[in-house]
Design an enzyme around this catalytic site. Structure first.
Site, PDB file in Angstrom:
ATOM      1  N   HIS A  41      -2.400  -4.698   3.418  1.00 34.66           N
ATOM      2  CA  HIS A  41      -1.879  -5.750   2.523  1.00 34.66           C
ATOM      3  C   HIS A  41      -1.005  -5.159   1.420  1.00 34.66           C
ATOM      4  O   HIS A  41      -1.357  -4.184   0.773  1.00 34.66           O
ATOM      5  CB  HIS A  41      -2.976  -6.661   1.969  1.00 34.66           C
ATOM      6  CG  HIS A  41      -3.964  -6.036   1.033  1.00 34.66           C
ATOM      7  ND1 HIS A  41      -3.726  -5.911  -0.316  1.00 34.66           N
ATOM      8  CD2 HIS A  41      -5.202  -5.535   1.241  1.00 34.66           C
ATOM      9  CE1 HIS A  41      -4.793  -5.356  -0.894  1.00 34.66           C
ATOM     10  NE2 HIS A  41      -5.701  -5.106   0.027  1.00 34.66           N
ATOM     11  N   ASP A  65      -7.774  -1.212   5.183  1.00 35.22           N
ATOM     12  CA  ASP A  65      -7.917  -1.639   3.782  1.00 35.22           C
ATOM     13  C   ASP A  65      -9.126  -0.964   3.130  1.00 35.22           C
ATOM     14  O   ASP A  65      -9.782  -1.550   2.276  1.00 35.22           O
ATOM     15  CB  ASP A  65      -8.023  -3.174   3.710  1.00 35.22           C
ATOM     16  CG  ASP A  65      -7.954  -3.681   2.274  1.00 35.22           C
ATOM     17  OD1 ASP A  65      -7.499  -2.926   1.388  1.00 35.22           O
ATOM     18  OD2 ASP A  65      -8.370  -4.834   2.030  1.00 35.22           O
ATOM     19  N   GLU A 113      -3.739 -10.760  -0.298  1.00 36.99           N
ATOM     20  CA  GLU A 113      -5.124 -10.509   0.112  1.00 36.99           C
ATOM     21  C   GLU A 113      -6.058 -10.623  -1.082  1.00 36.99           C
ATOM     22  O   GLU A 113      -7.158 -11.161  -0.978  1.00 36.99           O
ATOM     23  CB  GLU A 113      -5.260  -9.098   0.715  1.00 36.99           C
ATOM     24  CG  GLU A 113      -6.635  -8.818   1.345  1.00 36.99           C
ATOM     25  CD  GLU A 113      -7.684  -8.302   0.375  1.00 36.99           C
ATOM     26  OE1 GLU A 113      -8.869  -8.345   0.700  1.00 36.99           O
ATOM     27  OE2 GLU A 113      -7.338  -7.850  -0.741  1.00 36.99           O
ATOM     28  N   GLU A 114      -5.629 -10.105  -2.241  1.00 37.93           N
ATOM     29  CA  GLU A 114      -6.555  -9.921  -3.349  1.00 37.93           C
ATOM     30  C   GLU A 114      -7.050 -11.221  -3.970  1.00 37.93           C
ATOM     31  O   GLU A 114      -8.200 -11.316  -4.374  1.00 37.93           O
ATOM     32  CB  GLU A 114      -5.917  -9.046  -4.445  1.00 37.93           C
ATOM     33  CG  GLU A 114      -5.631  -7.612  -4.005  1.00 37.93           C
ATOM     34  CD  GLU A 114      -6.897  -6.787  -3.777  1.00 37.93           C
ATOM     35  OE1 GLU A 114      -8.004  -7.329  -3.944  1.00 37.93           O
ATOM     36  OE2 GLU A 114      -6.757  -5.604  -3.427  1.00 37.93           O
ATOM     37  N   ASP A 135      -5.432   0.758  -2.705  1.00 37.83           N
ATOM     38  CA  ASP A 135      -5.693  -0.642  -2.322  1.00 37.83           C
ATOM     39  C   ASP A 135      -4.420  -1.453  -2.570  1.00 37.83           C
ATOM     40  O   ASP A 135      -4.233  -1.959  -3.649  1.00 37.83           O
ATOM     41  CB  ASP A 135      -6.871  -1.181  -3.138  1.00 37.83           C
ATOM     42  CG  ASP A 135      -7.322  -2.538  -2.648  1.00 37.83           C
ATOM     43  OD1 ASP A 135      -6.871  -2.977  -1.577  1.00 37.83           O
ATOM     44  OD2 ASP A 135      -8.129  -3.166  -3.345  1.00 37.83           O
TER      45      ASP A 135
HETATM   46 ZN   LIG Z   1      -7.530  -4.272  -0.418  1.00 37.91          ZN
END
Ligand SMILES: [Zn+2]
Length: 474
Positions: free
Chosen positions: A292, A366, A338-339, A304
């Site tokens: 992501h 991820d 995504e977050e 991340d």
């Molecule tokens: Zn992530």
């Protein structure tokens, strides 16, 4: 740094090639179909490990664009950058697939102890939180170690700021205090919530992350504080409790002031970034590899999940560079949002619904791009045996384990809809949660050789699944 890195890469390459060529006799796999993939796998691994390309590309993303929260101009710059770079790599069918995403803005924020004496506290508002009034919320602090302790002492929560002080064990066990703590406390009349950061203690780092408000509770502001400050509050609260009524108590209560400007603006358009190597025989059958592109608004979104984006994208760049044209299509997807919403994964499922039945496998990286161990896998027993055989090609780089379950937040909706075999890249997870969702999520935490190995592992797995004569699971 270049000198030693080159030497390490050269050594890694030598060991890898030596292992790859002797693998069959050493490990004695009986599969003849797999023999056809020993040479291309060695080439993919060798190409990945011969260079620090993946790490350099990640450092460009994180240094020049930086963190990429949904709705931010940086995320849209990253989308455009990825499209341009995929075209430069010579990938096919490079395009953006639009998705509407939430736009949450942190704004200015602060927290401080005002009684028994004045000190500022390191904090990060939780993603999705509402604001405090402009003058802030000043209230007595109530420290609890569990939801049960909160519920048992519910009357004390009324009008208070509640701190959930639950030391990190695993992410899954402790993240519920971040995601649901605000509403649990609000039901008892709390005015705001602080949460001990979801991560191991270390260097007074606050970890942000999303919260979810329940529909039946008032929305109150919520922020993460560091393990060190949470421990300090716990000690203070324990002393107050022990010394209640004693004239020696230095203060009869702990008062905290929290100020936050956090708010949502209307949804904005973002996009998943897609690039492909079209299959030479079965272009409609698709193997998806993905990470992501969005991140939180602190740090640089390196671990991340910038790293996951780059190593899965590398799978295609390496195939292209080595002129490997698999039987089926390999598609890289860099997800948006995504977050704090998951809208990219939902948009993909909706847009590709008609072709999900022809998705052979979906993979998401991820969990960081540290030394790879292998892959998590969810699918049939037959498919599991096949991916375990393919993974033997990765013994030379220590990435040959197949774990009991694999998946990801973004591939989840599609995988669920069409029961697609799913994988995650599994890596040494010991460092991931130290920097997860913090200002310290920067590219210097990532080793270029580990990252090259991650790229090699994804490339070999994706290539063989896409190219082998039988469809995975058949
Ligand atoms: Zn992530």
């Amino acid at each position: 740094m270049i000198g030693p890195t080159r030497i390490v890469l050269a050594l890694a390459l030598f060991v890898t090639l030596a292992l790859a060529t002797t693998q069959r006799s050493v490990y004695g796999s009986n599969s003849t179909w797999l023999d056809a993939y020993r040479e291309p796998s060695s080439r993919l691994i060798g190409e990945a490990l011969s260079d620090t390309f993946a790490w350099r590309r990640l450092s460009v993303l994180t240094d020049t664009i930086g963190n990429r929260l949904s709705g931010s101009p940086q995320l849209e710059r990253a989308v455009q950058w990825a499209l341009d770079e995929m075209n430069r790599d010579g990938l096919e069918n490079v395009h953006a697939e639009p998705a509407m995403v939430p736009k949450w803005i942190r704004g200015a924020e602060s927290a401080e102890i005002v009684e028994p004496s004045h000190h500022s506290i390191v904090m990060l508002g939780l993603g999705g939180s509402v604001a405090t009034p402009p003058e802030g919320i000043e209230a007595e602090l109530m420290v609890v170690r569990s939801f049960e302790e909160l519920d048992t002492n519910a009357t004390r929560a009324n009008g208070a700021i509640v701190l959930f002080n639950v030391p990190f064990t695993t992410y899954n066990e402790t993240v519920r205090f971040r995601s649901t703590g605000a509403s649990r406390a609000a039901r008892h009349g709390a005015r705001a919530v602080l949460v001990r950061s979801i991560g191991p203690a270390g260097l007074r780092l606050p970890h942000t992350g999303a919260l979810q408000y329940a529909a039946d509770a008032p929305k109150i502001p919520a922020a993460a504080i560091t393990a060190e400050d949470a421990d300090r509050f716990q000690r203070m609260a324990d002393r107050l409790h022990a010394e209640a009524g004693s004239a020696n108590a230095p203060g009869s209560r702990i008062v905290v002031r929290l100020k936050m400007e956090a708010h949502f603006e209307p949804d904005v358009e973002s996009a998943n970034v897609v690039g492909e190597i079209r299959g030479r025989d079965l272009p409609d059958e698709v193997v998806v590899v993905s990470g992501h592109l969005d991140s939180w608004d602190v740090g640089a979104g390196a671990t991340d999940d910038g790293g996951g984006c780059i190593v899965t994208w590398e799978a295609l760049r390496l195939m292209k560079k080595l002129n490997l044209h698999p039987r089926r299509t390999v598609r890289v997807v860099l997800w948006t949002n995504e977050e704090n919403g998951g809208r990219g994964g939902l948009a993909y499922r909706d847009r590709h619904r008609a072709e999900l039945g022809r998705h052979v496998m979906m993979l998401e990286s991820d969990g960081g791009v540290f030394q790879p161990n292998g892959f998590g896998f969810t699918g049939s027993d037959r498919a599991r045996r096949t991916v375990a055989e393919i993974a033997t090609l990765l013994r030379g780089i220590g990435a040959d384990e197949i774990g009991p379950a694999g998946g990801g937040a973004d591939i989840g909706p599609s995988v669920l809809e069409a029961k697609i075999p799913s994988m995650s890249l599994d890596v040494d997870g010991s460092k991931y949660f130290l920097i997860h969702h913090t200002p310290a999520d920067t590219v210097d935490k990532i080793n270029p050789v580990d990252m090259a190995k991650c790229a090699a592992a994804v490339a070999v797995m994706a290539y063989v699944v896409a190219d082998m004569p039988q469809r995975l699971g058949e």
